[in-house]
Design a protein around this motif. Structure first.
Motif, PDB file in Angstrom:
ATOM      1  N   ASP A 263      34.357  87.977  -0.743  1.00  0.00           N
ATOM      2  CA  ASP A 263      34.426  87.243   0.520  1.00  0.00           C
ATOM      3  C   ASP A 263      33.229  87.547   1.405  1.00  0.00           C
ATOM      4  OD1 ASP A 263      36.684  85.974  -0.118  1.00  0.00           O
ATOM      5  OD2 ASP A 263      37.947  86.819   1.456  1.00  0.00           O
ATOM      6  N   ARG A 264      32.811  88.829   1.376  1.00  0.00           N
ATOM      7  CA  ARG A 264      31.666  89.231   2.176  1.00  0.00           C
ATOM      8  C   ARG A 264      30.376  88.654   1.617  1.00  0.00           C
ATOM      9  NH1 ARG A 264      33.494  93.130   5.626  1.00  0.00           N
ATOM     10  NH2 ARG A 264      35.133  91.730   6.220  1.00  0.00           N
ATOM     11  N   ALA A 265      30.211  88.799   0.296  1.00  0.00           N
ATOM     12  CA  ALA A 265      28.929  88.473  -0.325  1.00  0.00           C
ATOM     13  C   ALA A 265      28.683  86.975  -0.369  1.00  0.00           C
ATOM     14  CB  ALA A 265      28.884  89.067  -1.725  1.00  0.00           C
ATOM     15  N   ILE A 266      29.744  86.195  -0.519  1.00  0.00           N
ATOM     16  CA  ILE A 266      29.557  84.745  -0.657  1.00  0.00           C
ATOM     17  C   ILE A 266      30.313  84.041   0.450  1.00  0.00           C
ATOM     18  CG2 ILE A 266      29.739  82.783  -2.217  1.00  0.00           C
ATOM     19  CD1 ILE A 266      30.071  84.879  -4.478  1.00  0.00           C
ATOM     20  N   PRO A 267      29.641  83.788   1.564  1.00  0.00           N
ATOM     21  CA  PRO A 267      30.332  83.090   2.645  1.00  0.00           C
ATOM     22  C   PRO A 267      30.563  81.626   2.255  1.00  0.00           C
ATOM     23  CG  PRO A 267      28.033  83.452   3.221  1.00  0.00           C
ATOM     24  CD  PRO A 267      28.247  84.081   1.872  1.00  0.00           C
ATOM     25  N   VAL A 268      31.719  81.124   2.605  1.00  0.00           N
ATOM     26  CA  VAL A 268      32.004  79.712   2.377  1.00  0.00           C
ATOM     27  C   VAL A 268      32.007  79.030   3.735  1.00  0.00           C
ATOM     28  CG1 VAL A 268      33.817  78.095   1.750  1.00  0.00           C
ATOM     29  CG2 VAL A 268      33.319  80.009   0.263  1.00  0.00           C
ATOM     30  N   GLY A 269      31.080  78.092   3.917  1.00  0.00           N
ATOM     31  CA  GLY A 269      31.107  77.315   5.146  1.00  0.00           C
ATOM     32  C   GLY A 269      32.477  76.691   5.206  1.00  0.00           C
ATOM     33  N   GLN A 270      33.204  76.919   6.293  1.00  0.00           N
ATOM     34  CA  GLN A 270      34.595  76.481   6.339  1.00  0.00           C
ATOM     35  C   GLN A 270      34.713  74.983   6.097  1.00  0.00           C
ATOM     36  OE1 GLN A 270      37.610  78.324   7.208  1.00  0.00           O
ATOM     37  NE2 GLN A 270      36.312  79.933   6.393  1.00  0.00           N
ATOM     38  N   GLY A 271      35.709  74.619   5.307  1.00  0.00           N
ATOM     39  CA  GLY A 271      35.949  73.209   5.016  1.00  0.00           C
ATOM     40  C   GLY A 271      36.208  72.414   6.278  1.00  0.00           C
ATOM     41  N   ALA A 272      36.740  73.092   7.294  1.00  0.00           N
ATOM     42  CA  ALA A 272      37.050  72.394   8.541  1.00  0.00           C
ATOM     43  C   ALA A 272      35.807  71.744   9.142  1.00  0.00           C
ATOM     44  CB  ALA A 272      37.673  73.367   9.534  1.00  0.00           C
ATOM     45  N   GLU A 273      34.650  72.353   8.869  1.00  0.00           N
ATOM     46  CA  GLU A 273      33.412  71.791   9.414  1.00  0.00           C
ATOM     47  C   GLU A 273      33.139  70.398   8.846  1.00  0.00           C
ATOM     48  OE1 GLU A 273      30.661  74.902   8.594  1.00  0.00           O
ATOM     49  OE2 GLU A 273      31.573  76.191  10.104  1.00  0.00           O
ATOM     50  N   ILE A 274      33.499  70.190   7.596  1.00  0.00           N
ATOM     51  CA  ILE A 274      33.328  68.867   6.983  1.00  0.00           C
ATOM     52  C   ILE A 274      34.181  67.849   7.737  1.00  0.00           C
ATOM     53  CG2 ILE A 274      33.695  67.496   4.909  1.00  0.00           C
ATOM     54  CD1 ILE A 274      33.323  70.071   3.294  1.00  0.00           C
TER      55      ILE A 274
ATOM     56  N   ALA B  47      38.950  85.090  13.494  1.00  0.00           N
ATOM     57  CA  ALA B  47      39.356  84.719  14.850  1.00  0.00           C
ATOM     58  C   ALA B  47      38.192  84.093  15.611  1.00  0.00           C
ATOM     59  CB  ALA B  47      39.882  85.949  15.587  1.00  0.00           C
ATOM     60  N   GLU B  48      37.005  84.688  15.457  1.00  0.00           N
ATOM     61  CA  GLU B  48      35.842  84.145  16.160  1.00  0.00           C
ATOM     62  C   GLU B  48      35.493  82.756  15.658  1.00  0.00           C
ATOM     63  OE1 GLU B  48      32.726  87.072  15.851  1.00  0.00           O
ATOM     64  OE2 GLU B  48      33.901  88.415  17.135  1.00  0.00           O
ATOM     65  N   LEU B  49      35.556  82.599  14.325  1.00  0.00           N
ATOM     66  CA  LEU B  49      35.235  81.301  13.726  1.00  0.00           C
ATOM     67  C   LEU B  49      36.180  80.223  14.242  1.00  0.00           C
ATOM     68  CD1 LEU B  49      33.248  80.284  11.518  1.00  0.00           C
ATOM     69  CD2 LEU B  49      35.201  80.312   9.978  1.00  0.00           C
ATOM     70  N   ARG B  50      37.477  80.572  14.269  1.00  0.00           N
ATOM     71  CA  ARG B  50      38.452  79.576  14.727  1.00  0.00           C
ATOM     72  C   ARG B  50      38.244  79.252  16.191  1.00  0.00           C
ATOM     73  NH1 ARG B  50      43.971  81.651  11.807  1.00  0.00           N
ATOM     74  NH2 ARG B  50      43.093  81.734   9.722  1.00  0.00           N
ATOM     75  N   GLU B  51      37.928  80.281  16.970  1.00  0.00           N
ATOM     76  CA  GLU B  51      37.698  80.045  18.392  1.00  0.00           C
ATOM     77  C   GLU B  51      36.498  79.128  18.579  1.00  0.00           C
ATOM     78  OE1 GLU B  51      37.288  82.924  22.198  1.00  0.00           O
ATOM     79  OE2 GLU B  51      38.433  83.670  20.491  1.00  0.00           O
ATOM     80  N   ARG B  52      35.437  79.392  17.782  1.00  0.00           N
ATOM     81  CA  ARG B  52      34.240  78.565  17.899  1.00  0.00           C
ATOM     82  C   ARG B  52      34.558  77.117  17.524  1.00  0.00           C
ATOM     83  NH1 ARG B  52      30.283  80.223  13.949  1.00  0.00           N
ATOM     84  NH2 ARG B  52      30.568  78.196  13.021  1.00  0.00           N
ATOM     85  N   HIS B  53      35.264  76.954  16.402  1.00  0.00           N
ATOM     86  CA  HIS B  53      35.632  75.593  15.996  1.00  0.00           C
ATOM     87  C   HIS B  53      36.493  74.915  17.043  1.00  0.00           C
ATOM     88  CE1 HIS B  53      34.888  76.419  11.464  1.00  0.00           C
ATOM     89  NE2 HIS B  53      33.831  75.898  12.050  1.00  0.00           N
ATOM     90  N   GLN B  54      37.431  75.670  17.604  1.00  0.00           N
ATOM     91  CA  GLN B  54      38.307  75.102  18.618  1.00  0.00           C
ATOM     92  C   GLN B  54      37.482  74.633  19.809  1.00  0.00           C
ATOM     93  OE1 GLN B  54      41.989  74.918  18.406  1.00  0.00           O
ATOM     94  NE2 GLN B  54      41.204  73.367  19.783  1.00  0.00           N
ATOM     95  N   HIS B  55      36.519  75.453  20.166  1.00  0.00           N
ATOM     96  CA  HIS B  55      35.658  75.127  21.285  1.00  0.00           C
ATOM     97  C   HIS B  55      34.862  73.856  21.003  1.00  0.00           C
ATOM     98  CE1 HIS B  55      34.480  76.818  25.066  1.00  0.00           C
ATOM     99  NE2 HIS B  55      33.251  76.390  24.857  1.00  0.00           N
ATOM    100  N   ILE B  79      42.979  71.152  16.083  1.00  0.00           N
ATOM    101  CA  ILE B  79      43.333  72.434  16.684  1.00  0.00           C
ATOM    102  C   ILE B  79      43.342  73.508  15.604  1.00  0.00           C
ATOM    103  CG2 ILE B  79      44.645  71.492  18.609  1.00  0.00           C
ATOM    104  CD1 ILE B  79      47.162  72.198  17.077  1.00  0.00           C
ATOM    105  N   PHE B  80      43.058  74.714  16.034  1.00  0.00           N
ATOM    106  CA  PHE B  80      42.957  75.832  15.095  1.00  0.00           C
ATOM    107  C   PHE B  80      43.983  76.880  15.479  1.00  0.00           C
ATOM    108  CE2 PHE B  80      39.120  73.532  14.818  1.00  0.00           C
ATOM    109  CZ  PHE B  80      38.743  73.625  13.493  1.00  0.00           C
ATOM    110  N   ARG B  81      44.657  77.404  14.487  1.00  0.00           N
ATOM    111  CA  ARG B  81      45.709  78.373  14.766  1.00  0.00           C
ATOM    112  C   ARG B  81      45.081  79.703  15.166  1.00  0.00           C
ATOM    113  NH1 ARG B  81      48.385  81.445  11.213  1.00  0.00           N
ATOM    114  NH2 ARG B  81      47.567  80.188   9.539  1.00  0.00           N
ATOM    115  N   PRO B  82      45.373  80.193  16.370  1.00  0.00           N
ATOM    116  CA  PRO B  82      44.821  81.495  16.751  1.00  0.00           C
ATOM    117  C   PRO B  82      45.520  82.597  15.964  1.00  0.00           C
ATOM    118  CG  PRO B  82      46.259  80.663  18.463  1.00  0.00           C
ATOM    119  CD  PRO B  82      46.218  79.607  17.402  1.00  0.00           C
TER     120      PRO B  82
END
Lengths: 420, 479
Positions: A263-274, B47-55, B79-82
Motif C-alpha cells: 500500500d505504501r510503495a504503490i499508491p493508487v490514485g483513488q478511483g473517486a477522482e475518476i 482521512a486527509e484524502l477524504r477530507e480533501r475530496h470532500q472539500h 460525499i465522503f465518509r469521515p
C-alpha cells in the motif's frame, strides 16, 4: 507393504492423530459445501436475471412505444451483464464476495456506472470466506504441525529412537515411511473431498490434477519445515511451539505486513477522482455551445458525422455525445488507475513466490478466476458490451429512426463467454 | 500473599531465562508498535484524502454556474465518509464499505471505491492493526509462555515440593495467574499506549476508549485463565500446548470465518438488480408521472388545481413541473427507504447471528465489541448511509422546490431559442445549500453498542474462573 500396513495400524492407535485427520476431512467437506452453496446461489441469481430483465425492459418499452423516441429508450433501458462463476470458483471465492458479479449498465457514461458495487454485508466479508482455499492455506499447516511436530522427538522422549534406528529397515527408511504415510493421509483428507466436489462442479481434469499437486507441494513445504525444526533435537513441546510460531508468522503476520508495504510503495490514485472528473466534463456540457460538444464527439466518431444537424430543441444525440465525451476525457485517469491496481496485484503475487501461503491463495484464485485479473476481465467485457450498446442506440438516435418493440428485442444482449 | 508473590516472581524468572520466550515477547512488542504506527499513519492519510475530496466536491458544487435546478439534481453531490478517530486502532469494516458516495435525484447509489477492491490480495489475510495484534497474536504468545506453568509442575513433581513447603494449591495457581497476567499486561501495553496517542486526536471519545481498553483486558485476562485452566487440567505440558493451540486456532481463526459464512447462507440478501427491478415495479404500481392518464398523478394534479382554484396547470402560481418532481422524488425515496430498511434488517440479522456466536468464541465477541466501540462496525456504516440518504433527499427536494418556485411553468415548457437562458436560476442558490455534515455518534451510543460484547466476555471470564477453581481443587491429585 506389510511394513506400511503395520505403520498404519500404529497410527490408528494414536487417537489424537486419527481425530485430527477426521477433523481435517470434515472441515474440508464443510468448506467445499459452503463454497458450492455460495456458487450455486450466485448461479441462481444469474439465472434469475432474464425474467427480471424482461419485466423491466417491458415496462420501458410500454412507455417508449408511445413516442417511439430512441433517446428515451437508450436513457431508460438498463442492460444486465454478469460474470458467471468458473467451475473452480467454489474452492476459492476470492473477490466474488466484495466485487459485483451482476451489474446493469445503460448507454450513458460508463465511468459513472462501472465501479458500482452490489449489496454485501461488510461485517460478513471482513474476516474472509470459509472456503477450500482457507482450509488449505490456513488450517492444513496446523494439522501438519499436530502430526509431525513429535514424529522423531516423540520416539526419542519415549526412549525408543535408538532401537528404531537400529532395526533392519529402520532409521531413515522408517522415518520416510512414517512421513509418507502421514502425507498421504493428509493429502487424502484434503484432496479426495476436493476431487469429488470438482467432479460434481465439472472442473477440467488437468485443473483438478494441478490443484491436487498444489496440495501436495504445500503440505510438503510444511512437512519440510517440521523436519527442519525436528533436526534441532529440541523437545516435542519446543518443536510444536516453534512450528506454531512459524505458522503465525508465515500465514498471518508477513502477509499483513506485506499489505502495508505494498500500500505504501504503490499508491493508487483513488478511483473517486475518476468519478469527480467525469462528472465535471459531463455537466459542463450544459454550459458550453452544443456545437463544441458535437465537434468533439464527431472527432472520435466520424461515422456519425453525417447525421442531421442539431436543432434548438433538446436532442438525445447531444446528451449521449457529452456522456461519451466525459468518458473519453477521463480515459488516461482510468488507465492509470487500472495500471496501479494491476501493479499492486502483481506485487501481492510476487509475495507468493517467497510465501507459500500467499502463493497457494494467489494460484487458487487465479485458477478459479476469482481474483483481480478476473474482475478486470469482467470490466473489460462490460466495456465491450457498453460499446455495442452505444453503437446500437446511436444508429437510431443520431438518425432519428423510430424505436419500437422490435427494436427493444433487437438490442444487444450481453454474452458472458464472448467478449461482451 | 507473600507466597503468591514469590511463586509469581519465580515463574517470571523462569520465563526470563527462556530465550525463545524473551524473543517472542520482544517481537510482539515490536509488531504492536509497527501496527500502531502504520495503522495510524494509514488512517490519517485516508482521512486527509477524504477530507480533501470532500472539500473539492463541495467547492465544485458551489462553483456551478446559473442552471436549471433539475440540472443540479443530476449534477448531484459527492460525499465522503469521515473516519472515526478510533479507526486507527480498529478499522473494522472501513476497507470493505466503499468510502465515497454519489448522491443524485431518482437514484440511491451504493458507496464505491472501498479499499478492498483497490488492494492486493494480501488484504484478505487481515490488516496489521493494534486490534489484529491483540485479538490474534497476543493470545498465542501467552499460550507459549504459559502452557507449562502448572502442567510442568505436576509433570515433574515439583508441585508436591511446593505444597510440602507450605504453599496451598490456591496460592500456587494465584501466583501463576499473577505472573502470566503481568505478562499479558506488558504485552498489551504498547497497544494501549497507541490508544492513548490516538486519544490525543481531536474528536476522540473517552468512554468508548475505556470500553475498548476494558474489553481487551478482559479478553487477555480470559486467555490467561484459560491457559492456566488447561495447564492445570492436562497432565502433560505437551498435551496442554496442543489443546491450547487447537483452542486458539478454532476460536480465533476458524470460527470468526466460518460463522459469518453460515450466517450469510441462513439470511439471504437481495441483490441490487432484484432490488432495482422491484423498486421499478412498485413505482409503476404507485403511479407513473410520465403518463398523463395515470390515476395517482391525475389525482395529484386535480388536488393542486382545486387548492389554487384554477382550471389549468398553466394558471398555477407555482411551476407544475417542479411540483411533479417533488412528488416523484417523494414516491421513489419512500421506496428506497423501504428497501434499504429491508436490506439493513437482513444484514443486522446476519450480524446478530455472528454476535451470538460470541458465546462459542471470545474472539468473535471481542471483535464485535471493538468495532462497535471504535465506531467502525456495520451499525456505524449504516449510520453514514442513513444520514447520506437524509441529506440526498433534502438536497434534491430543495432543488425541486427551487424549480417549482423560481422557474416559471411557461419558461420550463418553452422550447424556443432563448428558453434555455430563461430556465436558469442564479448560481448563488447552490452556494446557499448547506454542506453534508456527518453527525458522529455520541460516546454513550458507541459504548452502549459494545455492551453485549462486554457482557459475553465477562460471562466467559466468570465461567473460566469457576472452572479454574474446580481444577485447582484437584490439582496434583493422583489420577
Amino acid at each position: 507393504m506389510t511394513l506400511w500396513r503395520h505403520e498404519l495400524r500404529l497410527l490408528q492407535r494414536q487417537r489424537l492423530s486419527v481425530l485430527a485427520l477426521a477433523l481435517l476431512a470434515l472441515l474440508t467437506i464443510a468448506a467445499l459445501g459452503t463454497g458450492m452453496a455460495e456458487v450455486a446461489r450466485q448461479r441462481a441469481a444469474i439465472a434469475a436475471i432474464p425474467p427480471a430483465q424482461a419485466e423491466d425492459i417491458g415496462a420501458v418499452a410500454d412507455y417508449v412505444v408511445r413516442t417511439r423516441d430512441a433517446g428515451s429508450a437508450a436513457y431508460y433501458s438498463f442492460h444486465a451483464t454478469w460474470d458467471a462463476p468458473a467451475p473452480l470458483a467454489f474452492s476459492a471465492l476470492g473477490m466474488r464476495d466484495v466485487a459485483p458479479y451482476i451489474l446493469r449498465v445503460r448507454a450513458l457514461g460508463l465511468e459513472a456506472q462501472i465501479y458500482d458495487g452490489d449489496t454485501f454485508n461488510p461485517e460478513v466479508a471482513l474476516p474472509g470466506r470459509f472456503d477450500f482455499a482457507f482450509v488449505l492455506v490456513f488450517l492444513a499447516p496446523l494439522f501438519v504441525i499436530a502430526l509431525f511436530h513429535d514424529l522423531v522427538s516423540g520416539e526419542r522422549e519415549a526412549g525408543r529412537q535408538r532401537m528404531l534406528d537400529a532395526l533392519p529397515r529402520g532409521g531413515a527408511a522408517l522415518w520416510r515411511r512414517r512421513t509418507g504415510l502421514r502425507l498421504i493421509l493428509l493429502w487424502a483428507a484434503l484432496g479426495l473431498p476436493f476431487a469429488v466436489a470438482a467432479a460434481v462442479e465439472g472442473v477440467a481434469i488437468d485443473v483438478v490434477l494441478l490443484v491436487l499437486g498444489v496440495i501436495v507441494a504445500y503440505l510438503l513445504f510444511w512437512i519440510g519445515l517440521a523436519a527442519l525444526v525436528g533436526r534441532l533435537r529440541w523437545s516435542s513441546v519446543a518443536n510444536a511451539a516453534t512450528l506454531a510460531a512459524a505458522w503465525l508468522v508465515l500465514v498471518l503476520i508477513v502477509p499483513t505486513l506485506g499489505n502495508v508495504v505494498i500500500d505504501r510503495a504503490i499508491p493508487v490514485g483513488q478511483g473517486a477522482e475518476i468519478a469527480l472528473a467525469q462528472r465535471e466534463v459531463v455537466n459542463h456540457a450544459w454550459d458550453i455551445p452544443r456545437e463544441a460538444t458535437m465537434r468533439r464527439f464527431y472527432a472520435t466518431h466520424p461515422e456519425l458525422a453525417d447525421s442531421p444537424p442539431l436543432g434548438s430543441d433538446f436532442h438525445y444525440k447531444w446528451y449521449l455525445a457529452f456522456h461519451q465525451n466525459g468518458d473519453e476525457s477521463v480515459a488516461p485517469k482510468v488507465r492509470a488507475y487500472r495500471a496501479a491496481l494491476e501493479r499492486r496485484d502483481r506485487a501481492g503475487r510476487a509475495f507468493g513466490w517467497v510465501l507459500p501461503s500467499v502463493g497457494v491463495q494467489a494460484l487458487l484464485t487465479r485458477l478459479a478466476r476469482t481474483d483481480l485479473t478476473a474482475q478486470l476481465a469482467y470490466q473489460d467485457r462490460i466495456r465491450a458490451f457498453h460499446a455495442r450498446l452505444r453503437s446500437f442506440y446511436y444508429g437510431y438516435v443520431f438518425y432519428d429512426r423510430p424505436f419500437g418493440r422490435d427494436e427493444f428485442r433487437r438490442a444487444p444482449r450481453f454474452d458472458d463467454r464472448a467478449g461482451g | 500473599m507473600r507466597i503468591v508473590r514469590l511463586i509469581a516472581r519465580d515463574e517470571l524468572r523462569l520465563m526470563l531465562r527462556n530465550r525463545v520466550a524473551l524473543i517472542a515477547f520482544a517481537l510482539i512488542v515490536l509488531l504492536t508498535l509497527v501496527a500502531v504506527a502504520s495503522s495510524w499513519s494509514h488512517q490519517r492519510g485516508v482521512a486527509e484524502l477524504r477530507e480533501r475530496h470532500q472539500h473539492e466536491a463541495e467547492h465544485a458544487f458551489d462553483a456551478q454556474p446559473d442552471r436549471h435546478p433539475h440540472r443540479m439534481v443530476h449534477y448531484g453531490h459527492f460525499i465522503f465518509r469521515p473516519l472515526s478517530p478510533l479507526a486507527a486502532f480498529d478499522p473494522g469494516v472501513d476497507a470493505f464499505t466503499g468510502n465515497s458516495m454519489f448522491l443524485e435525484g431518482h437514484r440511491q447509489n451504493s458507496p464505491n471505491f472501498g479499499d478492498v477492491r483497490q488492494s492486493s490480495l494480501l488484504i484478505r489475510f487481515g490488516q496489521l492493526t493494534p486490534a489484529f495484534v491483540l485479538q490474534i497474536v497476543a493470545p498465542l504468545l501467552l499460550i507459549f509462555l504459559g502452557f507449562g506453568s502448572l502442567a510442568r509442575e505436576t509433570e515433574r513433581g515439583t508441585l508436591r515440593l511446593l505444597m510440602l513447603q507450605g504453599a496451598s494449591r490456591r496460592q500456587v495457581v494465584a501466583g501463576k495467574l499473577l505472573a502470566l497476567g503481568g505478562v499479558a499486561l506488558a504485552a498489551a501495553a504498547p497497544a494501549m499506549l497507541g490508544l492513548l496517542v490516538i486519544a490525543g486526536q481531536p474528536g476522540a471519545l473517552g468512554l468508548p476508549m475505556l470500553v475498548i481498553a476494558l474489553g481487551y483486558l478482559l479478553y487477555l485476562g480470559l486467555w490467561v485463565v484459560l491457559i492456566l485452566l488447561v495447564s492445570a487440567w492436562v497432565r502433560r505440558s505437551r498435551d496442554a500446548l496442543l489443546v491450547l493451540v487447537a483452542l486458539w486456532a478454532v476460536t480465533t481463526v476458524l470460527l470468526p470465518r466460518a460463522v459469518p459464512d453460515l450466517a450469510s447462507g441462513a439470511v439471504p440478501l437481495q441483490n441490487r438488480l432484484q432490488t432495482d427491478v422491484a423498486i421499478g415495479r412498485d413505482l409503476r404500481r404507485m403511479g407513473d408521472s410520465h403518463n398523463p392518464d395515470d390515476p395517482h398523478f391525475a389525482q395529484f394534479k386535480q388536488a393542486l388545481l382545486d387548492r389554487y382554484h384554477v382550471k389549468r396547470v398553466e394558471d398555477l402560481p407555482v411551476n407544475y413541473k417542479g411540483l411533479l418532481a417533488l412528488e416523484g422524488e417523494r414516491l421513489t425515496s419512500e421506496l428506497f427507504d423501504r428497501y434499504a430498511a429491508q436490506s439493513f434488517a437482513a444484514q443486522a440479522r446476519q450480524n446478530g447471528l455472528v454476535n451470538a456466536a460470541g458465546l462459542l468464541s471470545p474472539a468473535i465477541a471481542l471483535r464485535g465489541l471493538s468495532m462497535a466501540a471504535a465506531g467502525t462496525d456495520f451499525a456505524a456504516h449504516r449510520r453514514f448511509l442513513e444520514q447520506a440518504e437524509v441529506y440526498r433527499y433534502a438536497l434534491v427536494q430543495r432543488l425541486n422546490r427551487m424549480q417549482a418556485q423560481d422557474v416559471s411553468y411557461a419558461d420550463d415548457t418553452a422550447t424556443d431559442a432563448g428558453a434555455d437562458r430563461r430556465k436558469r436560476i442564479g448560481g448563488a442558490h447552490w452556494r446557499a445549500i448547506p454542506d453534508f455534515h456527518f453527525i458522529a455518534p455520541t460516546d454513550a451510543t458507541l459504548a452502549r453498542a459494545a455492551l453485549p460484547g462486554l457482557a459475553i466476555l465477562s460471562l466467559w471470564l466468570i465461567a473460566a474462573l469457576a472452572l479454574l477453581g474446580l481444577a485447582t481443587r484437584r490439582l496434583g491429585a493422583r489420577r
